[in-house]
Design an enzyme around this catalytic site. Structure first.
Site, PDB file in Angstrom:
ATOM      1  N   PRO A  96      82.016  81.408  47.743  1.00 39.98           N
ATOM      2  CA  PRO A  96      83.573  81.791  46.813  1.00 39.98           C
ATOM      3  C   PRO A  96      82.454  82.679  45.578  1.00 39.98           C
ATOM      4  O   PRO A  96      81.181  81.828  44.986  1.00 39.98           O
ATOM      5  CB  PRO A  96      83.582  80.793  46.351  1.00 39.98           C
ATOM      6  N   SER A 103      76.781  82.870  45.026  1.00 39.82           N
ATOM      7  CA  SER A 103      77.229  84.298  45.238  1.00 39.82           C
ATOM      8  C   SER A 103      76.053  85.660  45.196  1.00 39.82           C
ATOM      9  O   SER A 103      75.959  85.861  45.827  1.00 39.82           O
ATOM     10  CB  SER A 103      78.676  84.218  45.484  1.00 39.82           C
ATOM     11  N   ALA A 105      73.558  85.694  43.757  1.00 39.78           N
ATOM     12  CA  ALA A 105      71.821  85.666  44.051  1.00 39.78           C
ATOM     13  C   ALA A 105      71.899  86.115  45.303  1.00 39.78           C
ATOM     14  O   ALA A 105      70.773  86.756  46.077  1.00 39.78           O
ATOM     15  CB  ALA A 105      71.335  84.402  43.266  1.00 39.78           C
ATOM     16  N   ALA A 106      72.758  85.307  46.588  1.00 42.33           N
ATOM     17  CA  ALA A 106      73.126  85.812  47.733  1.00 42.33           C
ATOM     18  C   ALA A 106      72.555  87.415  47.954  1.00 42.33           C
ATOM     19  O   ALA A 106      72.404  87.773  48.690  1.00 42.33           O
ATOM     20  CB  ALA A 106      73.744  84.503  48.459  1.00 42.33           C
ATOM     21  N   ASP A 147      68.216  79.733  40.696  1.00 41.92           N
ATOM     22  CA  ASP A 147      68.851  80.116  42.530  1.00 41.92           C
ATOM     23  C   ASP A 147      68.077  80.946  42.560  1.00 41.92           C
ATOM     24  O   ASP A 147      68.388  81.174  44.102  1.00 41.92           O
ATOM     25  CB  ASP A 147      70.375  80.587  41.733  1.00 41.92           C
TER      26      ASP A 147
HETATM   27  O1  PMV Z   1      76.469  78.066  37.068  1.00 44.11           O
HETATM   28  P1  PMV Z   1      75.239  78.479  38.446  1.00 44.11           P
HETATM   29  O2  PMV Z   1      75.360  77.660  39.724  1.00 44.11           O
HETATM   30  O3  PMV Z   1      74.375  79.660  38.361  1.00 44.11           O
HETATM   31  O4  PMV Z   1      74.055  77.215  37.795  1.00 44.11           O
HETATM   32  C1  PMV Z   1      72.902  77.031  36.856  1.00 44.11           C
HETATM   33  C2  PMV Z   1      72.122  76.497  36.095  1.00 44.11           C
HETATM   34  C3  PMV Z   1      71.976  76.581  34.930  1.00 44.11           C
HETATM   35  O5  PMV Z   1      70.477  75.294  34.833  1.00 44.11           O
HETATM   36  C4  PMV Z   1      73.124  75.967  34.137  1.00 44.11           C
HETATM   37  C5  PMV Z   1      71.258  77.765  34.207  1.00 44.11           C
HETATM   38  C6  PMV Z   1      70.124  78.434  34.588  1.00 44.11           C
HETATM   39  O6  PMV Z   1      69.847  78.977  34.736  1.00 44.11           O
HETATM   40  O7  PMV Z   1      69.318  77.067  35.364  1.00 44.11           O
END
Ligand code: PMV
Length: 313
Positions: A96, A103, A105-106, A147
């Site tokens: 999703p 999504s 990064a994948a 990520d």
């Molecule tokens: O929303 P996501 O799963 O892409 O996670 C972001 C994670 C943070 O720590 C809020 C930002 C980061 O770059 O690590």
């Protein structure tokens, strides 16, 4: 001649936001969802085909901010490919979008791998991770790099900004239920708001980040020590700290509350917050009931995942 590569989704189990400020965090791949990319020869130019439609990229587009153009540019440069390839890139993703499941990064990871493969090269996980990080900067501004790392390596990671990557050893698998609020997560905005709050009250925010870092360190010890069933209170503590940072929302709190009431060992929001997904740790065998309880409490979709495997691309 075609080449195919896949990359899994991910969730952050501990330490989001604090990780941007140098504290450790833990992220795990979610193998039940994935992005799959096929690259094949085309007559001329780069054609991108996905469920969102089709488009053609011209050589001039490579310098722009389009995420596919960007991963193309970085990958071609990494493999020192001279010129512009004639290819069709077909993207098929079950991850999703805007839910904190990685999504973007994948897709970038799978595109980089499939394209390199099609052009007769292979890229190691560290190289793919570094290429994807460049694209993540377009989406997120100042990403920590967690990520791209967990997705490119496809294994649980203990991540600290600027430090060598550490894979997490998971001697005893454990079960998570991930539930989507259905609200698009606003990672970039949440990260920006946290920065402003940190600038306005450094002492309070540094203490909150320390709390999250401490939780991530203790969580690592429990996971690697084979006692994952004891992670629950740490998840609850991490959620409380994230609420204090101002990155939760009513819908996330409702799902976290419903998980605890429904017998989860612990629960927290996951990722940037303000929407997106939450995650609950459950006793093995209770995952179906927990998924139902979360759907009844308003979740738009749930994913049951087991931590402890690795993703074969
Ligand atoms: O929303 P996501 O799963 O892409 O996670 C972001 C994670 C943070 O720590 C809020 C930002 C980061 O770059 O690590």
């Amino acid at each position: 001649m075609s080449a195919t590569a896949s990359a899994p989704g991910k969730i952050i189990l501990f330490g989001e936001h604090a990780v941007v400020y140098g504290r450790p965090a833990i992220a795990v791949p979610v193998l039940q969802v994935a992005s799959r990319v096929t690259v094949e020869e085309a007559e001329s130019g780069v054609h991108v085909v996905s469920s969102r439609g089709s488009r053609t990229l011209l050589p001039g587009d490579l310098n722009g901010d389009d995420p596919i153009a960007a991963i193309l540019r970085h990958t071609l440069s990494a493999i020192q490919y001279p010129g512009f390839p004639n290819i069709t890139i077909t993207i098929d993703s079950t991850i999703p979008v805007a839910g904190g499941l990685g999504s973007g990064a994948a897709v970038s990871t799978a595109v980089a791998r499939a394209m390199a493969l099609h052009l007769g090269r292979t890229l190691d996980a560290a190289t793919v991770s570094a290429l994807v990080y460049e694209v993540e900067k377009i989406h997120h501004g100042t990403p920590s790099g967690i990520d791209n790392t967990v997705i490119a390596f496809g294994r649980p990671v203990y991540f600290m900004r600027g430090r060598p990557i550490e894979m997490l050893i998971v001697p005893r698998p454990f079960t998570l239920v991930v539930a989507d609020t259905g609200i698009a997560g606003l990672t970039k905005i949440a990260v920006g708001d946290v920065r402003r709050s940190w600038e306005a009250g450094r002492e309070r925010f540094e203490a909150l980040f320390d709390r999250c870092g401490d939780v991530a360190r203790r969580a690592r010890a429990l996971i690697e020590g084979g006692r994952p069933e004891m992670l629950g209170p740490l998840m609850n503590e991490n959620h409380a700290a994230l609420r204090e940072m101002g990155v939760s929302c009513a819908e996330l709190d409702t799902l976290v509350g419903a998980a605890i009431t429904g017998g989860a060992l612990g629960a927290k929001l996951s990722g940037g917050g303000r929407g997106g997904n939450m995650v609950a740790l459950v006793k093995s065998g209770t995952e179906a009931a927990m998924a139902e309880a979360l759907l009844r409490a308003g979740a738009k979709r749930t994913i049951v995942t087991e931590v402890g495997g690795s993703f074969e691309c």
